[in-house]
Write a protein that holds these residues in place. Sequence first.
Motif, PDB file in Angstrom:
ATOM      1  N   SER A   1      -8.376  28.889 -63.650  1.00  0.00           N
ATOM      2  CA  SER A   1      -8.130  30.240 -64.142  1.00  0.00           C
ATOM      3  C   SER A   1      -7.907  31.234 -63.016  1.00  0.00           C
ATOM      4  O   SER A   1      -7.572  32.395 -63.271  1.00  0.00           O
ATOM      5  N   GLY A   2      -8.127  30.798 -61.784  1.00  0.00           N
ATOM      6  CA  GLY A   2      -7.893  31.672 -60.646  1.00  0.00           C
ATOM      7  C   GLY A   2      -8.894  32.794 -60.514  1.00  0.00           C
ATOM      8  O   GLY A   2      -8.578  33.868 -59.974  1.00  0.00           O
ATOM      9  N   LEU A   3     -10.116  32.568 -60.980  1.00  0.00           N
ATOM     10  CA  LEU A   3     -11.140  33.595 -60.842  1.00  0.00           C
ATOM     11  C   LEU A   3     -11.475  33.815 -59.371  1.00  0.00           C
ATOM     12  O   LEU A   3     -11.476  32.880 -58.572  1.00  0.00           O
ATOM     13  N   LYS A   4     -11.756  35.050 -59.028  1.00  0.00           N
ATOM     14  CA  LYS A   4     -12.152  35.378 -57.667  1.00  0.00           C
ATOM     15  C   LYS A   4     -13.616  34.997 -57.499  1.00  0.00           C
ATOM     16  O   LYS A   4     -14.501  35.625 -58.078  1.00  0.00           O
ATOM     17  N   SER A   5     -13.865  33.957 -56.735  1.00  0.00           N
ATOM     18  CA  SER A   5     -15.212  33.405 -56.649  1.00  0.00           C
ATOM     19  C   SER A   5     -15.786  33.525 -55.248  1.00  0.00           C
ATOM     20  O   SER A   5     -15.060  33.653 -54.255  1.00  0.00           O
ATOM     21  N   CYS A   6     -17.111  33.461 -55.199  1.00  0.00           N
ATOM     22  CA  CYS A   6     -17.833  33.565 -53.932  1.00  0.00           C
ATOM     23  C   CYS A   6     -19.016  32.622 -53.963  1.00  0.00           C
ATOM     24  O   CYS A   6     -19.782  32.610 -54.931  1.00  0.00           O
ATOM     25  N   ASN A   7     -19.171  31.849 -52.922  1.00  0.00           N
ATOM     26  CA  ASN A   7     -20.348  31.005 -52.751  1.00  0.00           C
ATOM     27  C   ASN A   7     -21.183  31.599 -51.626  1.00  0.00           C
ATOM     28  O   ASN A   7     -20.761  31.615 -50.463  1.00  0.00           O
ATOM     29  N   LEU A   8     -22.361  32.100 -51.969  1.00  0.00           N
ATOM     30  CA  LEU A   8     -23.211  32.729 -50.963  1.00  0.00           C
ATOM     31  C   LEU A   8     -23.649  31.747 -49.882  1.00  0.00           C
ATOM     32  O   LEU A   8     -24.008  32.147 -48.780  1.00  0.00           O
ATOM     33  N   GLY A   9     -23.608  30.455 -50.204  1.00  0.00           N
ATOM     34  CA  GLY A   9     -23.977  29.455 -49.209  1.00  0.00           C
ATOM     35  C   GLY A   9     -23.069  29.472 -47.999  1.00  0.00           C
ATOM     36  O   GLY A   9     -23.502  29.175 -46.880  1.00  0.00           O
ATOM     37  N   SER A  10     -21.787  29.820 -48.195  1.00  0.00           N
ATOM     38  CA  SER A  10     -20.850  29.907 -47.079  1.00  0.00           C
ATOM     39  C   SER A  10     -20.475  31.348 -46.753  1.00  0.00           C
ATOM     40  O   SER A  10     -19.998  31.636 -45.659  1.00  0.00           O
ATOM     41  N   TYR A  11     -20.707  32.267 -47.692  1.00  0.00           N
ATOM     42  CA  TYR A  11     -20.337  33.667 -47.505  1.00  0.00           C
ATOM     43  C   TYR A  11     -21.312  34.398 -46.589  1.00  0.00           C
ATOM     44  O   TYR A  11     -20.919  35.194 -45.742  1.00  0.00           O
ATOM     45  N   LEU A  12     -22.608  34.113 -46.762  1.00  0.00           N
ATOM     46  CA  LEU A  12     -23.627  34.808 -45.974  1.00  0.00           C
ATOM     47  C   LEU A  12     -23.646  34.306 -44.538  1.00  0.00           C
ATOM     48  O   LEU A  12     -23.332  33.131 -44.274  1.00  0.00           O
ATOM     49  N   PRO A  13     -24.033  35.159 -43.584  1.00  0.00           N
ATOM     50  CA  PRO A  13     -24.232  34.680 -42.212  1.00  0.00           C
ATOM     51  C   PRO A  13     -25.270  33.573 -42.187  1.00  0.00           C
ATOM     52  O   PRO A  13     -26.188  33.538 -43.018  1.00  0.00           O
ATOM     53  N   SER A  14     -25.144  32.668 -41.242  1.00  0.00           N
ATOM     54  CA  SER A  14     -26.032  31.504 -41.197  1.00  0.00           C
ATOM     55  C   SER A  14     -27.494  31.899 -41.105  1.00  0.00           C
ATOM     56  O   SER A  14     -28.366  31.206 -41.642  1.00  0.00           O
ATOM     57  N   GLU A  15     -27.781  33.034 -40.453  1.00  0.00           N
ATOM     58  CA  GLU A  15     -29.177  33.444 -40.315  1.00  0.00           C
ATOM     59  C   GLU A  15     -29.740  34.018 -41.610  1.00  0.00           C
ATOM     60  O   GLU A  15     -30.957  34.207 -41.737  1.00  0.00           O
ATOM     61  N   GLU A  16     -28.879  34.296 -42.596  1.00  0.00           N
ATOM     62  CA  GLU A  16     -29.336  34.839 -43.875  1.00  0.00           C
ATOM     63  C   GLU A  16     -29.301  33.823 -45.005  1.00  0.00           C
ATOM     64  O   GLU A  16     -30.001  33.982 -46.004  1.00  0.00           O
ATOM     65  N   SER A  17     -28.496  32.798 -44.875  1.00  0.00           N
ATOM     66  CA  SER A  17     -28.362  31.817 -45.954  1.00  0.00           C
ATOM     67  C   SER A  17     -29.537  30.851 -45.944  1.00  0.00           C
ATOM     68  O   SER A  17     -30.166  30.612 -44.910  1.00  0.00           O
ATOM     69  N   THR A  18     -29.828  30.296 -47.110  1.00  0.00           N
ATOM     70  CA  THR A  18     -30.922  29.335 -47.238  1.00  0.00           C
ATOM     71  C   THR A  18     -30.476  28.160 -48.083  1.00  0.00           C
ATOM     72  O   THR A  18     -29.452  28.211 -48.769  1.00  0.00           O
ATOM     73  N   GLY A  19     -31.276  27.106 -48.048  1.00  0.00           N
ATOM     74  CA  GLY A  19     -31.092  26.014 -48.977  1.00  0.00           C
ATOM     75  C   GLY A  19     -31.634  26.400 -50.341  1.00  0.00           C
ATOM     76  O   GLY A  19     -32.181  27.491 -50.543  1.00  0.00           O
ATOM     77  N   CYS A  20     -31.509  25.473 -51.292  1.00  0.00           N
ATOM     78  CA  CYS A  20     -31.973  25.756 -52.642  1.00  0.00           C
ATOM     79  C   CYS A  20     -32.509  24.526 -53.357  1.00  0.00           C
ATOM     80  O   CYS A  20     -33.013  24.628 -54.474  1.00  0.00           O
ATOM     81  N   SER A  21     -32.414  23.369 -52.746  1.00  0.00           N
ATOM     82  CA  SER A  21     -32.731  22.114 -53.429  1.00  0.00           C
ATOM     83  C   SER A  21     -34.038  21.508 -52.940  1.00  0.00           C
ATOM     84  O   SER A  21     -34.383  21.611 -51.752  1.00  0.00           O
ATOM     85  N   VAL A  22     -34.755  20.841 -53.854  1.00  0.00           N
ATOM     86  CA  VAL A  22     -35.993  20.161 -53.473  1.00  0.00           C
ATOM     87  C   VAL A  22     -35.744  18.994 -52.530  1.00  0.00           C
ATOM     88  O   VAL A  22     -36.686  18.448 -51.956  1.00  0.00           O
ATOM     89  N   THR A  23     -34.486  18.615 -52.356  1.00  0.00           N
ATOM     90  CA  THR A  23     -34.191  17.556 -51.387  1.00  0.00           C
ATOM     91  C   THR A  23     -34.382  18.051 -49.952  1.00  0.00           C
ATOM     92  O   THR A  23     -34.447  17.242 -49.028  1.00  0.00           O
ATOM     93  N   SER A  24     -34.461  19.367 -49.776  1.00  0.00           N
ATOM     94  CA  SER A  24     -34.758  19.936 -48.457  1.00  0.00           C
ATOM     95  C   SER A  24     -36.279  20.012 -48.308  1.00  0.00           C
ATOM     96  O   SER A  24     -36.945  20.718 -49.065  1.00  0.00           O
ATOM     97  N   LYS A  25     -36.805  19.306 -47.353  1.00  0.00           N
ATOM     98  CA  LYS A  25     -38.254  19.166 -47.236  1.00  0.00           C
ATOM     99  C   LYS A  25     -38.886  20.125 -46.223  1.00  0.00           C
ATOM    100  O   LYS A  25     -40.103  20.086 -46.019  1.00  0.00           O
ATOM    101  N   HIS A  26     -38.088  20.978 -45.622  1.00  0.00           N
ATOM    102  CA  HIS A  26     -38.604  21.803 -44.541  1.00  0.00           C
ATOM    103  C   HIS A  26     -38.984  23.210 -44.975  1.00  0.00           C
ATOM    104  O   HIS A  26     -39.419  24.018 -44.142  1.00  0.00           O
ATOM    105  N   PHE A  27     -38.852  23.544 -46.244  1.00  0.00           N
ATOM    106  CA  PHE A  27     -39.184  24.887 -46.686  1.00  0.00           C
ATOM    107  C   PHE A  27     -40.668  25.180 -46.452  1.00  0.00           C
ATOM    108  O   PHE A  27     -41.527  24.313 -46.636  1.00  0.00           O
ATOM    109  N   GLU A  28     -40.938  26.418 -46.096  1.00  0.00           N
ATOM    110  CA  GLU A  28     -42.312  26.857 -45.857  1.00  0.00           C
ATOM    111  C   GLU A  28     -42.774  27.708 -47.035  1.00  0.00           C
ATOM    112  O   GLU A  28     -42.064  28.617 -47.465  1.00  0.00           O
ATOM    113  N   GLU A  29     -43.973  27.438 -47.541  1.00  0.00           N
ATOM    114  CA  GLU A  29     -44.504  28.192 -48.680  1.00  0.00           C
ATOM    115  C   GLU A  29     -45.479  29.251 -48.213  1.00  0.00           C
ATOM    116  O   GLU A  29     -46.394  28.970 -47.446  1.00  0.00           O
TER     117      GLU A  29
END
Length: 325
Positions: free
Chosen positions: A211-239
């Motif tokens: 449909s040609g929607l104007k889309s944005c993925n924050l995973g690649s849009y945000l600067p690397s120092e601001e982006s984060t993972g989101c999946s439980v497959t990433s084991k390094h998250f700090e609580e």
Amino acid sequence: MNGICTLANDRVYDQLIALLNSIESVMGKTMPVCIYPFDDQCDRIRLAIRDRPSVTLYDDQDSIQRWDSFMQRIAPERLNQKNRLYGAHRRFCAFDGPFDRFVYMDADTLAMSPLDRVFQMLDKFDWVVYDYQFLDPSKIYNVNSSSLYDVFSDERIRSEVFCSGFFAAKRGLFGAEQRETLIAQLRAGDINILYEGAGEQPVLNYMVMRSGLKSCNLGSYLPSEESTGCSVTSKHFEERNHILYDRGTRLTYLHYIGVKPQLMEQVCLGENVSFPYRNLFLYYRFLHQPQKCPVFMEPPSPDGKSYSPGFVKKVLKKLKLGQSK
């Protein structure tokens, strides 16, 4: 009006309660939430939300039938699993739903941050996602099909595909005329470029990209120092205080992707089974019932089997009977 949408039935009851509690915890009790019914098995959900005035169970049967019909017309085989309607596509009802702008979150996610920035991105884009599915487009499209690259460029495929478990959009997308166009294109052969094993997810990707929607993925849009993972497959998250951080940056959401609903139900019933960030899930699941939250004194069995307190008692009883003989 802004709101959050999800998809559920009683089979994912524990996950849904954890999600609702996490939304309430980080965004407040007044954040509107609309639940789209996966199927008719929603009795427990109806009872659970009676005391949650900001949470509703979607009941627009015309809308539900409209999207059931949409999927049946383009890909009937994607609807049938064990002779029952496969209802994951009913998240599409969000395009008809009560919110002008919405964020859809799968039931097996937890909110980790307010979603203000995500909603603000809808000022610039029609479609906003935050994941890393673009690293593996083979679960969205048949990347071995030469026809695929006649429809979408390799660059688009490598940058625009997304996971359907978290997205932000606006009401009114994919109206009647656009749906008919998409159906015609899919039935004319485009259906063959979709990955066959993931239900509604390839279809939704196709709908957005075709449909040609104007889309944005924050995973690649945000600067690397601001982006984060989101999946439980990433084991390094700090609580910290029941919120996860990735290299010091607060997550937007956590997706328990790949963790089966049965496993989450088992642990809620007291079985000592393991999955990533289990204690965090239990905290939100029993946020309002901390006295019912299972407490495990021993680590899960190393062979992967689960042992409930009742099971252990039975084993001990048998051992004692055996010793007395």
